[in-house]
Design an enzyme around this catalytic site. Structure first.
Site, PDB file in Angstrom:
ATOM      1  CB  CYS A  22      23.518  42.262 -24.471  1.00  0.00           C
ATOM      2  SG  CYS A  22      23.589  44.056 -24.325  1.00  0.00           S
ATOM      3  CG  ASP A 277      22.628  51.970 -30.232  1.00  0.00           C
ATOM      4  OD1 ASP A 277      23.456  52.312 -29.371  1.00  0.00           O
ATOM      5  OD2 ASP A 277      21.613  51.301 -29.971  1.00  0.00           O
TER       6      ASP A 277
HETATM    7  S1  SF4 Z   1      20.789  46.400 -22.787  1.00  0.00           S
HETATM    8 FE1  SF4 Z   1      19.017  45.278 -23.537  1.00  0.00          FE
HETATM    9  S2  SF4 Z   1      19.852  43.474 -24.583  1.00  0.00           S
HETATM   10 FE2  SF4 Z   1      21.483  44.339 -23.272  1.00  0.00          FE
HETATM   11  S3  SF4 Z   1      21.338  43.192 -21.345  1.00  0.00           S
HETATM   12 FE3  SF4 Z   1      20.106  45.044 -21.129  1.00  0.00          FE
HETATM   13  S4  SF4 Z   1      18.023  44.446 -21.708  1.00  0.00           S
HETATM   14 FE4  SF4 Z   1      19.417  42.874 -22.462  1.00  0.00          FE
END
Ligand code: SF4
Ligand code: SF4
Ligand code: SF4
Length: 374
Positions: A22, A277
């Protein structure tokens, strides 16, 4: 200065999943305040009001996260109410929402359909690949639940795209993934390069995508797409469509194909504003939607420097025959060149491999479309 898109984070970086790669978790961990919690209705009202007054002709509200559905459906009902209330310029309003798909249910589907939301759902290829990195909070698998929820989007006639993160593993198995998406009827696809942690040497994580693998991935995906394109049955793959568009003379749609950053007006949950972002970091804060004018935030010194820094171009790029199509990619992936101290996309070799093998065919497709439209 008219405003076209505003990217809103109703639940800051909070999420009901825990994906190994992430990028937003990595980013928030580098700020003084990692999470701004849930956006209040007052902040939502302030930013929608200001955005609607700044807009001309059209505006897109793009809800993202973390996971935006965590903020609850009533928050989005309010958003629609404010959009209608403050639309004094009578602009066209679009709403998009990027979700991991885990918490969708019939109520969400009905709401999206009734309010014409365009949804982006993150899925990484097949069950095996997806479940390797995209876990729920307990480390459990998520593919099965998300797959079911996408079926629900279909049942309710909600428009959606599938967003796939290109890791080392997705790149290696793109043929299998392409066939799976075809079987699922997923006609709108977007492939996003997996980012390595900020300011760390790239290529060191298990999921890291290398330039070589990325080049091979693009060539294989393009050949699969092109075979279907010749039969009039190709899915929409944003990157390829954009290349063809540029060759036809349209301005690049994705900012990473423009060669220069633009200020994207990201709104964190507390109302603070950022240019992109990938740079929701303290040092890039442009102001706050609760207290500042959008026009001032768009033209402040931090915004000006953000754009200016992206304009540096390496000698290699300047002399590159593919510059018009590539334009040195996204600034977030650029590394400093030894020769001239300028910046070049880490995936450069991958792009060059792709253009060498598929560039001519892209030109043929563009030529064909140009002739057909004459
Ligand atoms: S924001 Fe998106 S990439 Fe990050 S943990 Fe949540 S689902 Fe996964
Ligand atoms: S950093 Fe990348 S995504 Fe952000 S504005 Fe620049 S090119 Fe676009
Ligand atoms: S392919 Fe490489 S050299 Fe050419 S424009 Fe892209 S990043 Fe620059």
């Amino acid at each position: 200065m008219p405003l076209h898109t505003i990217l809103i984070k109703p639940a800051s970086g909070l999420c009901n999943m825990q994906c190994d790669y992430c990028f937003y978790c990595d980013e928030t961990a580098r700020r003084e305040t990692a999470s701004y919690g849930m956006m209040t209705e007052e902040t939502l009202r302030n930013l929608i009001k200001k955005a609607m007054f700044q807009a001309e002709r059209e505006i897109c509200f793009a809800f993202q996260g973390g996971e935006p559905t965590l903020r609850g459906i009533d928050f989005f009902r309010k958003a629609i109410e404010y959009e209608n209330r403050f639309n004094r310029n009578r602009v066209r309003v679009m709403n998009t929402l990027q979700t991991n798909g885990l918490a969708l249910n019939e109520e969400w589907c009905r709401f999206f359909h009734e309010n014409h939301f365009l949804i982006g759902v993150s899925v990484d290829g097949t069950q095996e690949i997806h479940d390797r990195y995209r876990h729920d909070k307990n480390g459990g698998n998520t593919y099965g639940r998300i797959r079911e929820n996408i079926r629900m989007l279909d049942q309710y006639g909600v428009e959606y795209n599938i967003l796939t993160v290109v890791t080392s593993q997705t790149a290696e198995r793109i043929r299998e993934i392409y066939q799976e998406y075809k079987r699922n009827g997923w006609g709108y696809q977007q492939y996003i390069i997996c980012l390595d942690p900020l300011d760390e040497e790239p290529g060191k994580m298990e999921y890291s995508l290398t330039p070589e693998k990325y080049g091979q991935f693009l060539v294989e995906l393009f050949r699969l797409w092109d075979r279907d394109w010749k039969r009039g049955k190709a899915p929409y793959i944003r990157q390829f469509e954009n290349y063809v568009g540029i060759l036809l003379g349209y301005p690049p749609e994705a900012c990473e194909q423009r060669g220069i950053c633009s200020v994207q007006c990201v709104a964190e949950a507390d109302g603070s504003a950022y240019p992109c972002d990938f740079y929701v970091l303290d040092e890039y804060c442009l102001g706050n939607y609760n207290s500042d004018r959008i026009s001032e935030m768009l033209t402040c010194e931090t915004a000006r420097r953000f754009v200016e820094d992206s304009q540096q171009i390496s000698i290699t790029c300047r002399d590159c025959e593919w510059y018009t199509l590539c334009r040195n990619g996204c600034r977030r992936r650029r590394g400093k060149e030894k020769e001239d101290g300028q910046y070049r996309d880490y995936f450069c070799e991958g792009y060059r491999y792709f253009f060498r093998h598929c560039g001519e065919r892209l030109r043929e497709i563009a030529e064909f479309l140009r002739e057909r439209s004459c």
